[in-house]
Design an enzyme around this catalytic site. Sequence first.
Site, PDB file in Angstrom:
ATOM      1  N   ASP A 212     -49.346   6.786 -31.152  1.00 18.17           N
ATOM      2  CA  ASP A 212     -50.171   7.783 -30.479  1.00 18.17           C
ATOM      3  C   ASP A 212     -51.344   8.185 -31.363  1.00 18.17           C
ATOM      4  O   ASP A 212     -51.195   8.352 -32.576  1.00 18.17           O
ATOM      5  CB  ASP A 212     -49.290   9.002 -30.169  1.00 18.17           C
ATOM      6  CG  ASP A 212     -50.009  10.071 -29.384  1.00 18.17           C
ATOM      7  OD1 ASP A 212     -50.373   9.808 -28.227  1.00 18.17           O
ATOM      8  OD2 ASP A 212     -50.204  11.177 -29.933  1.00 18.17           O
ATOM      9  N   GLU A 272     -40.983  -6.418 -42.651  1.00 13.70           N
ATOM     10  CA  GLU A 272     -39.668  -6.609 -43.271  1.00 13.70           C
ATOM     11  C   GLU A 272     -38.601  -6.927 -42.228  1.00 13.70           C
ATOM     12  O   GLU A 272     -37.496  -7.351 -42.571  1.00 13.70           O
ATOM     13  CB  GLU A 272     -39.254  -5.352 -44.039  1.00 13.70           C
ATOM     14  CG  GLU A 272     -40.143  -5.008 -45.217  1.00 13.70           C
ATOM     15  CD  GLU A 272     -39.761  -3.670 -45.838  1.00 13.70           C
ATOM     16  OE1 GLU A 272     -38.635  -3.196 -45.570  1.00 13.70           O
ATOM     17  OE2 GLU A 272     -40.586  -3.099 -46.572  1.00 13.70           O
TER      18      GLU A 272
END
Length: 551
Positions: A212, A272
């Site tokens: 956002d 990751e």
Amino acid sequence: MTMNETTSSLLEPDRDWWRGAVIYQIYPRSFQDTNGDGIGDLQGITARLPHIAGLGADAIWISPFFTSPMRDFGYDVSNYVDVDPIFGTLEDFDALIAEAHRLGLRVMIDLVLSHTSDRHPWFVESRSSRSNAKADWYVWADSKPDGTPPNNWLSIFGGSAWQWDPTRLQYYLHNFLTSQPDLNLHNPQVQEALLAVERFWLERGVDGFRLDTINFYFHDRELRDNPALVPERRNASTAPAVNPYNYQEHIYDKNRPENLEFLKRFRAVMDEFPAIAAVGEVGDSQRGLEIAGEYTSGGDKVHMCYAFEFLAPDRLTPQRVAEVLRDFHRAAPEGWACWAFSNHDVVRHVSRWADGVTDHDAHAKLLASLLMSLRGTVCIYQGEELALAEAELDYEDLQDPYGIQFWPDFKGRDGCRTPMVWESLPDGGFSSATPWLPISQSHIPRAVAVQEGDPASVLHHYRRFLAFRKANPALAKGEIEFVETRGSLLGFLRSHGNEKVFCLFNMSDEAATKELPMKRLEPLEGHGFVSEILDHEVKLPAWGAFFARLA
């Protein structure tokens, strides 16, 4: 093994899944209520996931469900790592992810990192004194000598972006409501705390994020005044025309260059984990596409962004579509856009672009097919697949503080947030209780159950065209080259490897004819449109489309 590894193992380990994907946005308060309180919840989303999977969507984006006092209905977070009780529990969320993955849907959640609620423990501590451990976690500033705010920055929700705090005897920055103080991302501790939030949800099994207000993360350290914006450069794409926020060029309160390094850190955490993606919301009326390009270029920040070009009130024309796509390509030749015509913040597009339209369903089908033929990822907002129009609400029914502030010139966002309609019942099959927003009775005839029984319905068209898009990879991932057209016609060629698909759209209420721009075209079927080919011309009915493979 993390929960992400466990649940994501049900999905293909495709790190590029997001490119050309179709994402279905869920506004949880209004999707499905299962506990009879008039507010949608996570269990309701889980129960309705087969509807989304049946459409052919690739992923869902869930608007905020975190703990919140709900002043801005979840976009004011007081705990980033828990579920608000009105929506359910973390266990409910785990069940949602498991079911979504079983159905082949990826799950993206809405992270609000630019600001928190004023009830967040971080802010409660920060405002308690000027010397506490979190004193610098938010944007605090002394007043001018005369007691007025530090500078001329404005809140997008109206008024000054600064609020006086009587305990610290300072102002704090709020780009939105006064109850939404802005975090100070110049502070490394704040960055670490937000990256920990990101990691928490990745370990919980999410497949990505919608970020956002991504261009609001940083502010100018020197707190310089924004310059005035000349009237001819103003537009209402990110704030209504009645809002003086449009009178400034927002170069100091947002869009700061420091954001690029933080986005790289955010991306490093995502990388990751297998097959994670993020889409950023860029809210800027002048530089939206340029900023989206900066944030998506290089493969080391966010994967895709959307700006407000197709969410603005501007009329959608063939020229406008071509202009926006070309502008984005110029800004980000290596970047990737995420296009949407509707979401939880704007008037539903079938109403926004309804001037002169006499066939509502044909118009809705054409717009859906155009959206899903553009180069980029696509977001569909709940109810869009039913061609729901903007709901008309009385002032007494409004919940949105933005609409209450600017009524009646701007009626806010409640009209696009009314509950989803599932059944042809007075409550739409949404809830057994009085809903948090009234259900538009004009929506009931368009309920899912009603359209299921009509093969010519807008719902069936969405399913048909999503299948057509998947069957023709050029529509999802290909390059785009615009073809010269006139009047109401929009044409372009999508190319992916050896596959080339010609797309032609008639964006008007009148039939139109186009001389085919290339030879050896093989008309495609399965998209739901009917056209007439005579010699080297194709005749399209009102709101018609034509698709052909270049042989």
